[in-house]
Design a protein around this motif. Structure first.
Motif, PDB file in Angstrom:
ATOM      1  N   LEU A 109     -47.150 -10.869 -10.575  1.00  0.00           N
ATOM      2  CA  LEU A 109     -46.139 -11.871 -10.248  1.00  0.00           C
ATOM      3  C   LEU A 109     -44.913 -11.152  -9.708  1.00  0.00           C
ATOM      4  O   LEU A 109     -44.350 -10.278 -10.381  1.00  0.00           O
ATOM      5  CB  LEU A 109     -45.761 -12.671 -11.500  1.00  0.00           C
ATOM      6  N   VAL A 110     -44.514 -11.520  -8.486  1.00  0.00           N
ATOM      7  CA  VAL A 110     -43.304 -10.946  -7.875  1.00  0.00           C
ATOM      8  C   VAL A 110     -42.156 -11.918  -8.099  1.00  0.00           C
ATOM      9  O   VAL A 110     -42.223 -13.074  -7.664  1.00  0.00           O
ATOM     10  CB  VAL A 110     -43.496 -10.710  -6.359  1.00  0.00           C
ATOM     11  N   ILE A 111     -41.125 -11.455  -8.782  1.00  0.00           N
ATOM     12  CA  ILE A 111     -39.961 -12.311  -9.066  1.00  0.00           C
ATOM     13  C   ILE A 111     -38.814 -11.815  -8.187  1.00  0.00           C
ATOM     14  O   ILE A 111     -38.467 -10.627  -8.211  1.00  0.00           O
ATOM     15  CB  ILE A 111     -39.560 -12.201 -10.555  1.00  0.00           C
ATOM     16  N   ASP A 112     -38.228 -12.705  -7.411  1.00  0.00           N
ATOM     17  CA  ASP A 112     -37.213 -12.253  -6.455  1.00  0.00           C
ATOM     18  C   ASP A 112     -36.113 -13.288  -6.308  1.00  0.00           C
ATOM     19  O   ASP A 112     -36.380 -14.492  -6.265  1.00  0.00           O
ATOM     20  CB  ASP A 112     -37.860 -11.982  -5.088  1.00  0.00           C
ATOM     21  N   ASP A 113     -34.877 -12.807  -6.199  1.00  0.00           N
ATOM     22  CA  ASP A 113     -33.754 -13.749  -6.033  1.00  0.00           C
ATOM     23  C   ASP A 113     -33.132 -13.685  -4.633  1.00  0.00           C
ATOM     24  O   ASP A 113     -32.034 -14.214  -4.410  1.00  0.00           O
ATOM     25  CB  ASP A 113     -32.694 -13.538  -7.124  1.00  0.00           C
ATOM     26  N   ARG A 114     -33.798 -13.039  -3.704  1.00  0.00           N
ATOM     27  CA  ARG A 114     -33.373 -12.994  -2.286  1.00  0.00           C
ATOM     28  C   ARG A 114     -31.901 -12.592  -2.131  1.00  0.00           C
ATOM     29  O   ARG A 114     -31.119 -13.255  -1.480  1.00  0.00           O
ATOM     30  CB  ARG A 114     -33.656 -14.345  -1.605  1.00  0.00           C
ATOM     31  N   ASP A 115     -31.603 -11.485  -2.759  1.00  0.00           N
ATOM     32  CA  ASP A 115     -30.228 -10.982  -2.734  1.00  0.00           C
ATOM     33  C   ASP A 115     -30.268  -9.484  -2.422  1.00  0.00           C
ATOM     34  O   ASP A 115     -29.508  -8.704  -2.983  1.00  0.00           O
ATOM     35  CB  ASP A 115     -29.602 -11.240  -4.115  1.00  0.00           C
ATOM     36  N   GLY A 168     -53.956 -12.296  -3.692  1.00  0.00           N
ATOM     37  CA  GLY A 168     -53.809 -13.061  -4.933  1.00  0.00           C
ATOM     38  C   GLY A 168     -52.511 -12.869  -5.683  1.00  0.00           C
ATOM     39  O   GLY A 168     -52.355 -13.415  -6.774  1.00  0.00           O
ATOM     40  N   ALA A 169     -51.581 -12.106  -5.131  1.00  0.00           N
ATOM     41  CA  ALA A 169     -50.286 -11.985  -5.812  1.00  0.00           C
ATOM     42  C   ALA A 169     -49.603 -13.347  -5.847  1.00  0.00           C
ATOM     43  O   ALA A 169     -49.762 -14.154  -4.932  1.00  0.00           O
ATOM     44  CB  ALA A 169     -49.404 -10.972  -5.082  1.00  0.00           C
ATOM     45  N   LYS A 170     -48.848 -13.601  -6.911  1.00  0.00           N
ATOM     46  CA  LYS A 170     -48.098 -14.856  -7.048  1.00  0.00           C
ATOM     47  C   LYS A 170     -46.602 -14.548  -6.976  1.00  0.00           C
ATOM     48  O   LYS A 170     -46.181 -13.411  -7.223  1.00  0.00           O
ATOM     49  CB  LYS A 170     -48.409 -15.528  -8.394  1.00  0.00           C
ATOM     50  N   PHE A 171     -45.841 -15.602  -6.675  1.00  0.00           N
ATOM     51  CA  PHE A 171     -44.407 -15.397  -6.448  1.00  0.00           C
ATOM     52  C   PHE A 171     -43.580 -16.387  -7.251  1.00  0.00           C
ATOM     53  O   PHE A 171     -43.954 -17.540  -7.408  1.00  0.00           O
ATOM     54  CB  PHE A 171     -44.084 -15.567  -4.959  1.00  0.00           C
ATOM     55  N   LEU A 172     -42.459 -15.896  -7.707  1.00  0.00           N
ATOM     56  CA  LEU A 172     -41.532 -16.735  -8.458  1.00  0.00           C
ATOM     57  C   LEU A 172     -40.124 -16.481  -7.925  1.00  0.00           C
ATOM     58  O   LEU A 172     -39.663 -15.333  -7.885  1.00  0.00           O
ATOM     59  CB  LEU A 172     -41.613 -16.374  -9.946  1.00  0.00           C
ATOM     60  N   SER A 173     -39.453 -17.542  -7.510  1.00  0.00           N
ATOM     61  CA  SER A 173     -38.087 -17.418  -7.018  1.00  0.00           C
ATOM     62  C   SER A 173     -37.122 -17.613  -8.180  1.00  0.00           C
ATOM     63  O   SER A 173     -37.102 -18.672  -8.811  1.00  0.00           O
ATOM     64  CB  SER A 173     -37.841 -18.480  -5.943  1.00  0.00           C
ATOM     65  N   GLY A 174     -36.342 -16.596  -8.476  1.00  0.00           N
ATOM     66  CA  GLY A 174     -35.378 -16.670  -9.571  1.00  0.00           C
ATOM     67  C   GLY A 174     -34.873 -15.281  -9.890  1.00  0.00           C
ATOM     68  O   GLY A 174     -35.312 -14.301  -9.291  1.00  0.00           O
ATOM     69  N   ARG A 176     -41.022  -8.896 -21.941  1.00  0.00           N
ATOM     70  CA  ARG A 176     -40.687 -10.324 -21.833  1.00  0.00           C
ATOM     71  C   ARG A 176     -39.453 -10.441 -20.935  1.00  0.00           C
ATOM     72  O   ARG A 176     -38.402  -9.879 -21.231  1.00  0.00           O
ATOM     73  CB  ARG A 176     -40.409 -10.917 -23.206  1.00  0.00           C
ATOM     74  N   LEU A 177     -39.652 -11.159 -19.827  1.00  0.00           N
ATOM     75  CA  LEU A 177     -38.568 -11.302 -18.854  1.00  0.00           C
ATOM     76  C   LEU A 177     -38.083 -12.740 -18.848  1.00  0.00           C
ATOM     77  O   LEU A 177     -38.881 -13.672 -18.708  1.00  0.00           O
ATOM     78  CB  LEU A 177     -39.067 -10.925 -17.448  1.00  0.00           C
ATOM     79  N   ARG A 178     -36.801 -12.923 -18.986  1.00  0.00           N
ATOM     80  CA  ARG A 178     -36.202 -14.250 -18.909  1.00  0.00           C
ATOM     81  C   ARG A 178     -35.711 -14.463 -17.473  1.00  0.00           C
ATOM     82  O   ARG A 178     -34.867 -13.710 -16.982  1.00  0.00           O
ATOM     83  CB  ARG A 178     -35.058 -14.323 -19.924  1.00  0.00           C
ATOM     84  N   VAL A 179     -36.293 -15.462 -16.805  1.00  0.00           N
ATOM     85  CA  VAL A 179     -35.963 -15.708 -15.398  1.00  0.00           C
ATOM     86  C   VAL A 179     -35.119 -16.971 -15.300  1.00  0.00           C
ATOM     87  O   VAL A 179     -35.459 -17.996 -15.899  1.00  0.00           O
ATOM     88  CB  VAL A 179     -37.247 -15.859 -14.542  1.00  0.00           C
ATOM     89  N   GLU A 180     -34.045 -16.864 -14.560  1.00  0.00           N
ATOM     90  CA  GLU A 180     -33.148 -18.014 -14.388  1.00  0.00           C
ATOM     91  C   GLU A 180     -32.997 -18.341 -12.905  1.00  0.00           C
ATOM     92  O   GLU A 180     -33.266 -17.499 -12.048  1.00  0.00           O
ATOM     93  CB  GLU A 180     -31.773 -17.696 -14.998  1.00  0.00           C
ATOM     94  N   ALA A 181     -32.539 -19.527 -12.635  1.00  0.00           N
ATOM     95  CA  ALA A 181     -32.274 -19.906 -11.237  1.00  0.00           C
ATOM     96  C   ALA A 181     -31.213 -18.969 -10.672  1.00  0.00           C
ATOM     97  O   ALA A 181     -30.270 -18.598 -11.363  1.00  0.00           O
ATOM     98  CB  ALA A 181     -31.799 -21.349 -11.174  1.00  0.00           C
ATOM     99  N   SER A 182     -31.388 -18.590  -9.411  1.00  0.00           N
ATOM    100  CA  SER A 182     -30.488 -17.564  -8.880  1.00  0.00           C
ATOM    101  C   SER A 182     -29.356 -18.115  -8.028  1.00  0.00           C
ATOM    102  O   SER A 182     -28.379 -17.442  -7.789  1.00  0.00           O
ATOM    103  CB  SER A 182     -31.279 -16.565  -8.044  1.00  0.00           C
ATOM    104  N   ALA A 183     -29.453 -19.334  -7.566  1.00  0.00           N
ATOM    105  CA  ALA A 183     -28.440 -19.853  -6.644  1.00  0.00           C
ATOM    106  C   ALA A 183     -27.132 -20.147  -7.375  1.00  0.00           C
ATOM    107  O   ALA A 183     -27.111 -20.411  -8.564  1.00  0.00           O
ATOM    108  CB  ALA A 183     -28.947 -21.114  -5.974  1.00  0.00           C
ATOM    109  N   GLY A 184     -26.066 -20.073  -6.634  1.00  0.00           N
ATOM    110  CA  GLY A 184     -24.795 -20.561  -7.128  1.00  0.00           C
ATOM    111  C   GLY A 184     -24.061 -19.645  -8.079  1.00  0.00           C
ATOM    112  O   GLY A 184     -23.132 -20.072  -8.735  1.00  0.00           O
TER     113      GLY A 184
END
Ligand SMILES: Cc1cc2nc3c(=O)[nH]c(=O)nc-3n(C[C@H](O)[C@H](O)[C@H](O)COP(=O)(O)OP(=O)(O)OC[C@H]3O[C@@H](n4cnc5c(N)ncnc54)[C@H](O)[C@@H]3O)c2cc1C
Length: 370
Positions: free
Chosen positions: A55-61, A97-103, A116-124
């Motif tokens: 799972l790739v977690i990215d906040d586009r920053d 088959g990689a999956k993606f999560l925006s946050g 254990r990773l806590r993922v939060e919304a990244s905008a704002g």
């Protein structure tokens, strides 16, 4: 390959999710990759091809979303924008088959051999608008959504057997009206990346210290039309003999702040100095070397060893000081900030994580983790 379960507090763009619920199951993956730049995507391609759930977690920053074109990355004789490398890398990782999560990974812990990773919304949160050109971020989001990327609505937890931190750095360019459009187009920092394009051009280096002096002197390999502007009211922080080196090499040195960067459509045309005469310097390119800030928040949360500049300490195989946790790309070093290095390190970190995930029988007796 371990499976992934349903997860609350997430949605694909077409399907809004309910708010977070602590009773909802967490997603478990073989490897969580934090950061979807060149380093993280390279790791994801490699791990997905090893048939690991990733799972790739990215906040586009990240800096791979600025407007620069990479002309020193092998295989692209006409150059390729960094943002395009991201898009191609994401498609390639998805294909296996990689999956993606925006946050944004905002907190992290490790125990019992898992992370254990806590993922939060990244905008704002005040950062995102300064990173990346709007169009690049939008295209990255559109592709993500077409590949089934989920978006965090409320906090969500990911539990991973291994993790790779590919969180990059945050750039510290001078801020002026239109600056974000200029990054990678007329505003640069790295000679290995963009020195060649300065050949014969009018170039200003904005900086007050030894890094600025070295950059100016190095630029003479490409052009003899170089000036240095301190870029702050205090002037230069350089000894007289170094200022003499600049003068002796035909480099004008102005100990002033910059009152204005006159620019249009991403092109800086003039620097207006904050001196009594409001001196105007015509320019075609500006190099402003200010050390970028490593994005090491997750590394700190996980107790990783950092060097004196805040970069994650890794060995030659991208191991950190925590077993099962690896790091790759710009976040690992103040040097080697290149796409080629990021891609290499991402691949290497993935191989190390894959080895960590081997069943005991797959490892030769008496062989150390490698
Ligand atoms: C103007 C400019 C010109 C350049 N020119 C060249 C060039 O010509 N050639 C070259 O080889 N290189 C060049 N580079 C450098 C190159 O862009 C970097 O070396 C490369 O992008 C590093 O990749 P990375 O994956 O390590 O980091 P990044 O590309 O920065 O990606 C890191 C990703 O991690 C994400 N992230 C960080 N923290 C979190 C978190 N907590 N949760 C979720 N996501 C997170 C960020 O949003 C980002 O998407 C240039 C850079 C700049 C700024």
């Amino acid at each position: 390959m371990s499976g992934s379960g349903p997860l609350g507090a997430l949605s694909t763009s077409s399907q809004p999710a309910a708010p977070a619920d602590a009773s909802e199951p967490v997603r478990r993956v073989d490897c969580a990759v934090v950061g979807g730049g060149p380093a993280g995507l390279s790791a994801a391609v490699c791990l997905a091809r090893m048939r690991r759930s990733v799972l790739v977690i990215d906040d586009r920053d990240g800096r791979s979303l600025w407007g620069q074109t990479n002309r020193n990355y092998l295989g692209f004789p006409n150059g390729i924008p960094a943002a395009e490398i991201r898009l191609a890398g994401r498609r390639q990782a998805a294909r296996y088959g990689a999956k993606f999560l925006s946050g944004r990974v905002a907190a992290a812990t490790h125990d019992d051999g898992s992370f254990r990773l806590r993922v939060e919304a990244s905008a704002g949160d005040g950062h995102r608008e300064t990173a990346g050109r709007v169009a690049n971020v939008r295209r990255d989001e559109e592709l993500g959504s077409s590949l089934g990327e989920e978006t965090v609505i409320g906090p969500a937890d990911i539990v991973a057997r291994t993790a790779i931190l590919a969180t990059g750095v945050r750039d510290n360019f001078p801020r002026f009206l239109g600056w974000a459009q200029c990054v990678g187009k007329s505003l640069f920092w790295c000679i290995a990346c963009d020195g060649y394009e300065s050949t014969g051009k009018l170039v200003a280096v904005v900086g007050h210290d030894e890094d600025a002096a070295e950059t100016a002197l190095d630029l003479l390999d490409f052009t003899d039309r170089v000036t240095v502007v301190a870029g702050r009211p205090e002037g230069f922080d350089l000894p007289e003999r170094r200022l003499a080196d600049l003068r002796d090499n035909g480099i004008g040195a102005y100990p002033h702040a910059v009152a204005a960067y006159a620019n249009a459509d991403g092109l800086i045309e003039e620097l207006v100095l904050d001196d009594p005469d409001q001196t105007r310097l015509s320019v075609e390119m500006v190099f402003a070397y200010r050390r970028p800030t490593p994005r090491n928040e997750v590394a700190i949360a996980l107790g990783l060893e950092l060097n004196e500049l805040g970069h994650i300490v890794v060995n030659t195989e991208q191991h950190t000081n925590v077993p099962g946790l690896y790091a790759a790309g710009d976040v690992t070093s103040p040097h080697d900030h290149q796409i080629s290095a990021a891609v290499h390190e991402g691949n290497q970190a993935a191989c190390a994580a894959n080895y960590f995930l081997y069943r005991p029988v797959q490892r030769a007796p008496d062989k150390e983790e490698c």
